[in-house]
Design a protein around this motif. Structure first.
Motif: not given
Length: 442
Positions: A52-53, A56, A59-60, A336
């Motif tokens: 999940k990191t 994440h 998406r950054q 997503d």
């Protein structure tokens, strides 16, 4: 031979938590963990937290290398914290060995050369050894240098331009979403004729459409036959054609890790290789318990945490908490946008003979979607028409991983759907969609 009040095999969520609790009660505790890379268990080191990191990060607007670097930092910090939390406790001994049962009461500790260095025993023993990837019998699987499991794919030194994922389950879909976000060309090979067969048909179709629109190539009804390495890449041959790729992810499921010489005990295994337990998580040997993924069932760290509560109650409480009364269990697939669910779909409710009401709300009808700049998704709820109680919800859309827990609470507390419908929510938020989602016409 050293004897402990409690011996725990494995450093997972449930095991480490019961270790700390038992130690606080003054018990002597041994925690056996063969790998220093697994302090804290699957979730922290090779499961939820790193994946999940990495997701994440995708998406950054950061690079794959930056995402992997941040993932590594997070994992290392949590691994160290978990080790110190137990190792610094005077009542807990962390033993870095492989565990093998010698009998129902005795456990042998083996070093890296598989030599027995010590034998210990415990008044109570807990098996908390998790699960391991299923490796299918495919020609080339054992020899390809471009093939990875879910752990290896998160530690690549270089981002692959092309990725083939064998398997179309939830882990496969999560990695497909992550690598697509980083710019990798992804192909998913699934042997069945559809994806997400357990989910609501309409929502599953929305998910597949959105992922396809993002560029993910789904190949269904495809048997993977062979993996052949070439110079700098590999070829995955299937019944639906061949696919050249820079990396292959095996995402064909996980199985209980029971490499513990259980044949030396009276502990029995189930038909899927899981350790058999009763509703209080006792094995077929009354003083031996099993918790987490090794006992089969849903493989979530929060299930392992609730397993801890059951075993704690059995050993230190009144023994009333069981697997039968833990309530509804929600889950999220971190694609997503994310897909989250708790309880029954409409089809499942009808199959159980329920008279139902249902409602659907597209995410593009929720004001917050303008702020998020993301109109994708669909929310659904299923209500018992006779009692007004919530039977289930499937939420596909931004922040659904948070919203689903509110629905779980309502289900467990027997709260009628009108309470969620008429509640006052902050604005603009995704949860205010409940005013409309639960506005069901009867």
């Amino acid at each position: 031979m050293m004897k402990y009040d409690l011996v725990i095999i494995g450093f997972g969520k449930g095991g480490k938590t019961i270790a700390k609790f038992a130690a606080a009660q003054g018990q002597s505790v041994a925690v056996i963990e063969k790998s220093e890379e697994m302090y804290g268990g699957t979730c922290i080191n090779v499961g939820c937290i790193p994946s999940k990191t990495l997701f994440h990060g995708s998406r950054q607007a950061i690079s794959f290398d930056e995402g992997v670097s941040r993932k590594r930092q997070v994992v290392q910090a949590l691994n160290k914290k978990n080790f110190n939390n137990l190792n610094e406790d005077d009542n807990i001994k962390v033993l870095n060995y492989k565990a093998q049962f010698k009998s129902n009461d005795e456990i042998e500790l083996l070093n890296e050369q598989n030599e027995v260095v010590e034998t210990i025993s415990g008044d109570h023993i807990i098996i908390n050894t998790g699960a391991k990837p299923v490796i299918p019998e495919i020609d080339g699987v054992k020899t390809s240098k471009y093939l990875y499991d879910s752990t290896g794919i998160m530690n690549l030194a270089e981002q692959p331009k092309r990725l083939v994922i064998i398997g179309g389950g939830y882990i496969a879909l999560e990695f497909a979403a992550t690598f697509t976000n980083y710019g990798t060309e992804v192909t998913v090979i699934e042997r069945s004729g559809r994806l997400m067969a357990r989910e609501d048909d309409e929502i599953a179709a929305e998910v597949v459409k959105d992922m396809t629109d993002r560029g993910i190539n789904f190949v269904l009804d495809a048997q993977t036959e062979r993996i052949t390495d070439k110079d700098g890449y590999t070829v995955v041959e299937t019944s639906q054609g061949s696919f050249e790729t820079d990396a292959v992810l095996l995402a064909t499921g996980r199985q209980p890790n029971t490499d513990l010489a259980l044949s030396n005990t009276d502990v029995k295994l189930g038909e899927h290789g899981q350790v058999k337990v009763d509703q209080q998580l006792r094995t077929t040997v009354p003083h031996i318990y099993a918790l987490g993924d090794v006992k089969g069932g849903m493989q979530f760290t929060y299930i392992s945490l609730d397993d801890f509560r059951i075993v704690r109650d059995a050993l230190f409480g009144e023994g009333t908490r069981t697997t039968a009364n833990r309530g509804a269990v929600p889950y999220t697939v971190f694609i997503d946008p994310p897909l989250s669910r708790v309880g029954l779909t409409a089809a499942e409710a009808r199959e159980q003979g329920c008279e139902i009401l249902e409602n659907t709300l597209p995410v593009n009808q929720i004001p917050r979607h303008k702020v998020n700049n993301d109109p994708r998704g669909l929310f659904k709820v299923v209500i018992d028409a006779k009692t007004d109680l919530i039977l289930g919800a499937t939420l596909y859309g931004a922040q659904s991983e948070e919203l689903i827990n509110q629905v779980k609470l309502a289900i467990d507390q027997n709260i009628p759907y009108q309470v969620l419908r008429d509640n006052i929510y902050t604005h603009p938020t995704m949860i205010e969609s409940f005013n409309d989602l639960f506005n069901i016409k009867q």
